[in-house]
Motif scaffolding. Structure first.
Motif, PDB file in Angstrom:
ATOM      1  N   ALA A 202      37.518  32.679  37.259  1.00 17.48           N
ATOM      2  CA  ALA A 202      37.146  33.552  38.370  1.00 17.48           C
ATOM      3  C   ALA A 202      36.140  32.890  39.295  1.00 17.48           C
ATOM      4  O   ALA A 202      36.111  33.168  40.505  1.00 17.48           O
ATOM      5  N   ALA A 203      35.323  32.001  38.742  1.00 22.92           N
ATOM      6  CA  ALA A 203      34.315  31.319  39.563  1.00 22.92           C
ATOM      7  C   ALA A 203      34.953  30.468  40.650  1.00 22.92           C
ATOM      8  O   ALA A 203      34.328  30.188  41.679  1.00 22.92           O
ATOM      9  N   ALA A 204      36.223  30.073  40.441  1.00 20.70           N
ATOM     10  CA  ALA A 204      36.930  29.259  41.434  1.00 20.70           C
ATOM     11  C   ALA A 204      37.902  30.093  42.255  1.00 20.70           C
ATOM     12  O   ALA A 204      38.704  29.540  43.008  1.00 20.70           O
ATOM     13  N   GLY A 205      37.836  31.427  42.100  1.00 24.03           N
ATOM     14  CA  GLY A 205      38.769  32.288  42.806  1.00 24.03           C
ATOM     15  C   GLY A 205      38.100  33.147  43.859  1.00 24.03           C
ATOM     16  O   GLY A 205      36.875  33.177  43.986  1.00 24.03           O
ATOM     17  N   ASP A 206      38.918  33.882  44.601  1.00 24.41           N
ATOM     18  CA  ASP A 206      38.453  34.788  45.653  1.00 24.41           C
ATOM     19  C   ASP A 206      38.799  36.215  45.224  1.00 24.41           C
ATOM     20  O   ASP A 206      39.982  36.582  45.182  1.00 24.41           O
ATOM     21  N   PRO A 207      37.804  37.051  44.926  1.00 27.12           N
ATOM     22  CA  PRO A 207      38.085  38.401  44.438  1.00 27.12           C
ATOM     23  C   PRO A 207      38.714  39.326  45.474  1.00 27.12           C
ATOM     24  O   PRO A 207      39.219  40.395  45.120  1.00 27.12           O
ATOM     25  N   SER A 208      38.697  38.930  46.746  1.00 27.60           N
ATOM     26  CA  SER A 208      39.258  39.790  47.794  1.00 27.60           C
ATOM     27  C   SER A 208      40.762  39.607  47.974  1.00 27.60           C
ATOM     28  O   SER A 208      41.418  40.413  48.638  1.00 27.60           O
ATOM     29  N   VAL A 209      41.314  38.555  47.388  1.00 25.06           N
ATOM     30  CA  VAL A 209      42.739  38.253  47.595  1.00 25.06           C
ATOM     31  C   VAL A 209      43.633  39.259  46.876  1.00 25.06           C
ATOM     32  O   VAL A 209      44.622  39.759  47.430  1.00 25.06           O
ATOM     33  N   ILE A 210      43.306  39.577  45.627  1.00 27.23           N
ATOM     34  CA  ILE A 210      44.107  40.514  44.828  1.00 27.23           C
ATOM     35  C   ILE A 210      43.230  41.715  44.480  1.00 27.23           C
ATOM     36  O   ILE A 210      42.310  41.608  43.668  1.00 27.23           O
ATOM     37  N   GLN A 211      43.493  42.834  45.116  1.00 26.00           N
ATOM     38  CA  GLN A 211      42.704  44.049  44.922  1.00 26.00           C
ATOM     39  C   GLN A 211      43.277  44.870  43.763  1.00 26.00           C
ATOM     40  O   GLN A 211      44.478  45.129  43.713  1.00 26.00           O
ATOM     41  N   LEU A 212      42.421  45.263  42.853  1.00 20.83           N
ATOM     42  CA  LEU A 212      42.813  46.060  41.697  1.00 20.83           C
ATOM     43  C   LEU A 212      41.965  47.328  41.647  1.00 20.83           C
ATOM     44  O   LEU A 212      40.860  47.372  42.206  1.00 20.83           O
ATOM     45  N   PRO A 213      42.448  48.385  40.990  1.00 17.01           N
ATOM     46  CA  PRO A 213      41.721  49.664  40.970  1.00 17.01           C
ATOM     47  C   PRO A 213      40.400  49.592  40.214  1.00 17.01           C
ATOM     48  O   PRO A 213      40.212  48.733  39.355  1.00 17.01           O
ATOM     49  N   ARG A 214      39.491  50.505  40.577  1.00 14.38           N
ATOM     50  CA  ARG A 214      38.194  50.667  39.903  1.00 14.38           C
ATOM     51  C   ARG A 214      38.256  51.963  39.096  1.00 14.38           C
ATOM     52  O   ARG A 214      37.987  53.041  39.617  1.00 14.38           O
ATOM     53  N   PRO A 215      38.621  51.894  37.817  1.00 10.73           N
ATOM     54  CA  PRO A 215      38.860  53.120  37.036  1.00 10.73           C
ATOM     55  C   PRO A 215      37.598  53.975  36.879  1.00 10.73           C
ATOM     56  O   PRO A 215      36.519  53.469  36.596  1.00 10.73           O
ATOM     57  N   ARG A 216      37.742  55.269  37.099  1.00 12.74           N
ATOM     58  CA  ARG A 216      36.702  56.283  36.878  1.00 12.74           C
ATOM     59  C   ARG A 216      35.419  55.985  37.655  1.00 12.74           C
ATOM     60  O   ARG A 216      34.348  56.423  37.268  1.00 12.74           O
ATOM     61  N   MET A 217      35.541  55.276  38.748  1.00 11.90           N
ATOM     62  CA  MET A 217      34.361  54.922  39.537  1.00 11.90           C
ATOM     63  C   MET A 217      33.656  56.159  40.084  1.00 11.90           C
ATOM     64  O   MET A 217      32.428  56.233  40.105  1.00 11.90           O
ATOM     65  N   HIS A 218      34.433  57.151  40.520  1.00 14.19           N
ATOM     66  CA  HIS A 218      33.856  58.311  41.187  1.00 14.19           C
ATOM     67  C   HIS A 218      34.202  59.616  40.460  1.00 14.19           C
ATOM     68  O   HIS A 218      34.403  60.643  41.094  1.00 14.19           O
ATOM     69  N   ASP A 219      34.250  59.569  39.123  1.00 13.63           N
ATOM     70  CA  ASP A 219      34.639  60.768  38.379  1.00 13.63           C
ATOM     71  C   ASP A 219      33.453  61.666  38.029  1.00 13.63           C
ATOM     72  O   ASP A 219      33.617  62.697  37.382  1.00 13.63           O
ATOM     73  N   GLY A 220      32.244  61.273  38.428  1.00  5.44           N
ATOM     74  CA  GLY A 220      31.071  62.098  38.167  1.00  5.44           C
ATOM     75  C   GLY A 220      30.512  61.986  36.771  1.00  5.44           C
ATOM     76  O   GLY A 220      29.593  62.725  36.400  1.00  5.44           O
ATOM     77  N   THR A 221      31.053  61.060  35.954  1.00  2.00           N
ATOM     78  CA  THR A 221      30.540  60.859  34.593  1.00  2.00           C
ATOM     79  C   THR A 221      30.003  59.438  34.469  1.00  2.00           C
ATOM     80  O   THR A 221      30.127  58.621  35.375  1.00  2.00           O
ATOM     81  N   LEU A 222      29.419  59.163  33.310  1.00  4.29           N
ATOM     82  CA  LEU A 222      28.951  57.809  33.006  1.00  4.29           C
ATOM     83  C   LEU A 222      29.887  57.125  32.011  1.00  4.29           C
ATOM     84  O   LEU A 222      29.536  56.122  31.401  1.00  4.29           O
TER      85      LEU A 222
END
Length: 356
Positions: A202-222
């Protein structure tokens, strides 16, 4: 045979020099820690080469290696510390969670050593051990602090108020973060252990090229969930067979999705509870992107942060000895008839009946 091991006459301070033993998974580890703070020795017999051909830990193989390695590892730890069993004042051992066969080997060795030497013995939660590893850092975090404990088997947020006093505020409902790293690496045949390999690629990659979901990011829980993210990678692979994309970019995109969720939820927990210090613990705390992102978030919000030395992130026995020191000094003891505990109840603490 007494139901618990203690020799008060010989060990007025059972936490002065603690021998720690760890065998919950695939690391045979022993350490000697003085006063819960100074690591005099920490020896680890790794099994990575044994399990690499299988792409993951094989429980039966791990147990066999512990049988071969654990006793010599204990002797090496004593030698490195410049002490003998006669100098040890207490024994601490991982009681759970973990692979039941692997745990039993460490547990029975600890019982035998403690009983034969009339030393006080205490069982330690592996999760509490990871949190206690922070006390061994050159600059330990001030209490209270918010800790993200993230490893191959666990992903949890703990509010740590004092040594041995922690409250789990959130945890994974399915795959742990480290488990997701390993599964994605196995899916693409990248090798084992997958987390380290993905971190490097990953250090040699670009994280913006392939977008993946952020699970439970905004579900109101921890709480966390990484099974769906792993499935998203599977679907991406199936939809892009024959397409030209860089594995470095995929690794970067996947890692960024995991790290963003981990950091934002930990930060939210600290803000909700009014805690001014963050900390990382567990094997995935060695991930370079996670360490950088946590430090950046803490600086942005004016919070302190503790990133443990890499040697204290992965499974080790120094953390078990450090946690054990607190329990030994509090008078807690593990009965000799106590069993290993493969799964802990929610909260990450050993059941009350495990300690007397």
């Amino acid at each position: 045979m007494p139901s618990s091991v203690a020799n008060a006459a010989n060990n007025t301070d059972p936490g002065r020099l603690v021998l720690g033993i760890e065998s919950s998974c695939d690391e045979s580890a022993a350490a000697v820690v003085a006063d819960g703070r100074r690591v005099l020795s920490s020896v680890i017999a790794s099994q990575i080469k044994d399990h690499a051909p299988f792409g993951g830990v094989v429980p039966e193989l791990a147990s066999r290696r512990h049988l071969e390695n654990l006793a010599p590892t204990v002797m090496a730890a004593l030698s490195e510390a410049g002490v003998t069993l006669d100098d040890i004042t207490g024994v601490a051992v991982t009681q759970g969670p973990g692979l039941i066969g692997a745990l039993l080997i460490g547990l029975n060795l600890a019982k035998a050593l403690a009983w034969s030497r009339e030393l006080p013995l205490v069982g330690v939660s592996h999760l509490e051990g990871h949190l206690a590893a922070l006390s061994l850092a050159q600059e330990p975090p001030p209490y209270p602090f918010m800790a993200l404990l993230v490893s191959g088997g666990h992903t949890s947020i703990f509010l740590v108020r004092a040594p041995g006093e922690q409250q789990e505020l959130g945890s994974t409902v399915d795959d742990a973060a480290g488990e997701a790293f390993d599964k994605v690496a196995k899916l693409y045949g990248l090798g084992y252990p997958g987390g380290i390999i993905i971190d490097r690629m990953a250090a040699a990659g670009d994280p913006s090229v392939i977008q993946l979901p952020r699970p439970r990011m905004h579900d109101g829980t921890l709480d966390f969930s990484f099974s769906g993210l792993k499935s998203a990678v599977v679907r991406f692979r199936e939809a892009n067979q024959g397409e030209d994309y860089r594995m470095e970019d995929l690794c970067a995109g996947f890692q960024e999705a995991v790290v963003e969720v981990l950091v934002k939820k930990t930060l939210a927990a600290a803000q909700e509870r009014g805690v001014g210090h963050l900390a990382l613990a567990g094997g995935v705390a060695a991930n370079q992107r996670l360490r950088a992102a946590m430090a950046e978030a803490a600086a942005r919000e004016g919070l302190g942060v503790t990133l443990p030395p890499l040697a204290l992130c992965t499974d080790n026995a120094a953390m078990i000895a450090a946690a054990g020191c607190h329990h030994l000094r509090a008078g807690r003891r593990m009965p000799l008839e106590a069993d290993a505990i493969s799964r802990l109840p929610k909260g990450g603490a050993l059941p009350a009946e495990a300690l007397a």
